[in-house]
Design an enzyme around this catalytic site. Structure first.
Site, PDB file in Angstrom:
ATOM      1  N   LYS A   1       7.590  60.890  53.091  1.00 28.55           N
ATOM      2  CA  LYS A   1       7.900  61.878  54.131  1.00 28.55           C
ATOM      3  C   LYS A   1       8.950  61.320  55.087  1.00 28.55           C
ATOM      4  O   LYS A   1       8.913  60.137  55.434  1.00 28.55           O
ATOM      5  CB  LYS A   1       6.611  62.242  54.861  1.00 28.55           C
ATOM      6  CG  LYS A   1       6.683  63.473  55.753  1.00 28.55           C
ATOM      7  CD  LYS A   1       5.291  63.830  56.256  1.00 28.55           C
ATOM      8  CE  LYS A   1       5.308  65.076  57.148  1.00 28.55           C
ATOM      9  NZ  LYS A   1       3.945  65.469  57.576  1.00 28.55           N
TER      10      LYS A   1
ATOM     11  N   SER B   1       3.292  70.157  57.555  1.00 28.96           N
ATOM     12  CA  SER B   1       4.684  69.750  57.698  1.00 28.96           C
ATOM     13  C   SER B   1       5.154  68.843  56.565  1.00 28.96           C
ATOM     14  O   SER B   1       6.318  68.435  56.539  1.00 28.96           O
ATOM     15  CB  SER B   1       4.840  69.012  59.037  1.00 28.96           C
ATOM     16  OG  SER B   1       4.042  67.827  59.062  1.00 28.96           O
TER      17      SER B   1
ATOM     18  N   SER C   1      -1.541  68.932  57.283  1.00 25.75           N
ATOM     19  CA  SER C   1      -0.158  68.823  56.819  1.00 25.75           C
ATOM     20  C   SER C   1       0.013  68.178  55.450  1.00 25.75           C
ATOM     21  O   SER C   1       1.113  68.201  54.896  1.00 25.75           O
ATOM     22  CB  SER C   1       0.683  68.056  57.846  1.00 25.75           C
ATOM     23  OG  SER C   1       0.943  68.863  58.974  1.00 25.75           O
TER      24      SER C   1
END
Length: 431
Positions: A65, A141, A165
Site C-alpha cells: 500500500k 482505502s 480498509s
C-alpha cells in the site's frame, strides 16, 4: 518460470494497465521500480542456481500500500503536499518481506489520507476501478491493493485496516484480506510523511495485514511479518481444527442496522448450507451478551478518539465518557472471547452489498442502492465494526459471485491471537 520471467511479466501487465485509456484502466499500481525489481529477480535466480538457502517468498514480486515507507520510493498518502516525499528507510513489514525474499515492485493506490472505506481516489494518482466492473469501486482505502491482486497486477499485497480498509476491498474485489489480531504486526514505517507527533501505535484499532489470492498466502505473509521487533520473537499459534467437519461455526446472515442485499444474502446462505453439509457444527446467532448495534456505535466512538489522538478535531467527550467507552470496549472483547470457548470461528457478511458504482457526491450525501432500496453509505462499517472494536482477527474471503459476476465476500472472525484458526477455516472452506 524464473523470478526474472515472472517479474518481467508482472511489470509488463502493470505497464499495459498504466498505458490504457482512462476508462479502460484499473489504475491499481501507481508507482513501480522496475530496474530494482529486475536486479533483485536476477539475484534471486542466481541464489537458486547456486543452491543457496532461500526464504519463503524468494523471488516473488509483490506490492504494498502506498502509505508504507519503502526506501527510495515516494510516500504521499495521496496528498499533493507530500507528492515529493521520498522515504529513507523501509517500514518494518517491508523490511521483513524483503528478508523473506519478496521483491517489492511497486505501490498500490490509496484514498486520500486513507479517509474512505468505500472508495479509493486521490488528486495525485486518480481513481482505482474494480477489475470486475470498471464503473464500480474496489473499496477503500486499500482498494488499489485488492484491485491489483484481482487484476493480476500483483502476487501479494500488504495493506492497512482501521475501518475495514483491508476487508471491504477484499470483499468487493474477490480476494482474501486479513486484519490480524490487534497489535500483532508492528506499525513502524506506516505513517504520514515526517516524524510522527505522537507514538504511532494504537493497537486497539489500527492494524496492518496482508491481502492475497489464497488463504494459505495470508498465513505465509502473517508468519513472516507478525511479532514484536528483535530481539523478541513469536510463533503463530496453530489452528484449532484440521478438518472443515470438525469446526464449530457461529453464523449470522443479516441485521436491521445494515440489511444484507439479496444478492449477498443468497451467496452467503448457499455457503452456510454447504458448510452444514460438510459436517461442521453450525451455531446460529450473535454471541451471548453482544448487542451488535451498540458495539458498532462504540466502535464509532473509538474511531473518533483515534483521529483526535492523531491530530484531528478534539473530541467533545468528557473523561467520564471516555472511561465508560473503554469499559464497553474491554467488555465487548471479553464477551467475544468467551464465545470462542465454545465456537471456533464466526461467519457473517463482510459488507451488506457488493461493489457499487463510483460516487463523487459529498460523503454525507452518498447512498448505496440495494435490492431493498437505498442504504446509508456508512452502513458499510457495521459488519466490520465488531472485530475492529475488540481487536479479534478477521478476514474477508471470496465465497461466490452474483448472477452479474460481482464478487461476494464472507467475513471470518477468529479467537484472539488465533489468526491461523480463521485462516485455516477459510482455506478449508475454499476447498
Amino acid at each position: 518460470m524464473t523470478s526474472r520471467e515472472v517479474t518481467e511479466e508482472l511489470l509488463e501487465r502493470i505497464g499495459t494497465d498504466v498505458g490504457a485509456e482512462p476508462g479502460n484502466r484499473v489504475n491499481a499500481v501507481v508507482e513501480t521500480r522496475g530496474e530494482f525489481a529486475l536486479r533483485a529477480a536476477d539475484a534471486a535466480d542466481a541464489a537458486v542456481a547456486e543452491g543457496r538457502e532461500v526464504g519463503p517468498l524468494h523471488g516473488v514480486p509483490m506490492t504494498v500500500k502506498e502509505c508504507f515507507n519503502v526506501a527510495g520510493m515516494r510516500t504521499t498518502w495521496g496528498v499533493p503536499a507530500f507528492a515529493e516525499y521520498v522515504a529513507e528507510r523501509d517500514a518494518t513489514v517491508v523490511e521483513r518481506l524483503g528478508q523473506a525474499g519478496a521483491i517489492i515492485v511497486g505501490k498500490s493506490n490509496v484514498h486520500t489520507m486513507l479517509a474512505d472505506f468505500g472508495q479509493t481516489a486521490n488528486e495525485i494518482y486518480g481513481r482505482t476501478n474494480n477489475p470486475a466492473d470498471l464503473t464500480r469501486t474496489p473499496g477503500g482505502s486499500s482498494g488499489g491493493g485488492a484491485a491489483a491482486l484481482a487484476a493480476g497486477l500483483s502476487y501479494l499485497e500488504y495493506g492497512s485496516d482501521l475501518v475495514g480498509s483491508i476487508r471491504l476491498p477484499a470483499a468487493y474485489c474477490g480476494v482474501y484480506g486479513l486484519k490480524p489480531t490487534a497489535g500483532l504486526v508492528p506499525l513502524d514505517g506506516f505513517q504520514v510523511p515526517g516524524p510522527p507527533a505522537v507514538p504511532n501505535e494504537f493497537p486497539n484499532l489500527s492494524t496492518i495485514g496482508p491481502l492475497a489470492r489464497s488463504a494459505a498466502d495470508l498465513r505465509t505473509a502473517l508468519r513472516l511479518t507478525g511479532g514484536p521487533e528483535a530481539p523478541y520473537s513469536w510463533k503463530l499459534r496453530p489452528a484449532r481444527r484440521e478438518r472443515l467437519a470438525d469446526f464449530r461455526v457461529g453464523v449470522v446472515t443479516d441485521h436491521p442496522a445494515a440489511p444484507v442485499s439479496s444478492e449477498v444474502g443468497d451467496v452467503l446462505s448457499d455457503t452456510i448450507d454447504r458448510l452444514g453439509r460438510s459436517g461442521a457444527k453450525i451455531v446460529e446467532g450473535w454471541p451471548e451478551g453482544v448487542e451488535p448495534a451498540e458495539q458498532a456505535e462504540a466502535f464509532g466512538f473509538q474511531v473518533g478518539l483515534f483521529f483526535t489522538l492523531h491530530g484531528g478535531a478534539p473530541a467533545s467527550a468528557s473523561l467520564v465518557e471516555v472511561i465508560e467507552q473503554e469499559r464497553r470496549r474491554v467488555a465487548a472483547r471479553m464477551r467475544w472471547q468467551q464465545y470462542f470457548d465454545d465456537v471456533d470461528v464466526f461467519l457473517c457478511p463482510t459488507s451488506f452489498t457488493t461493489a457499487f458504482p463510483h460516487d463523487d457526491r459529498p460523503f454525507e450525501e452518498r447512498t448505496i442502492t440495494t435490492s431493498y432500496g437505498e442504504q446509508r453509505y456508512d452502513a458499510q462499517v457495521f459488519w466490520i465494526a465488531h472485530a475492529s472494536l475488540t481487536g479479534h482477527p478477521a478476514l474477508s474471503m471470496p465465497i461466490g459471485r452474483t448472477p452479474s459476476g460481482l464478487p461476494v465476500g464472507g467475513q471470518v472472525i477468529g479467537p484472539w491471537h488465533e489468526d491461523d484458526t480463521a485462516i485455516t477455516f477459510a482455506e478449508l472452506l475454499a476447498g
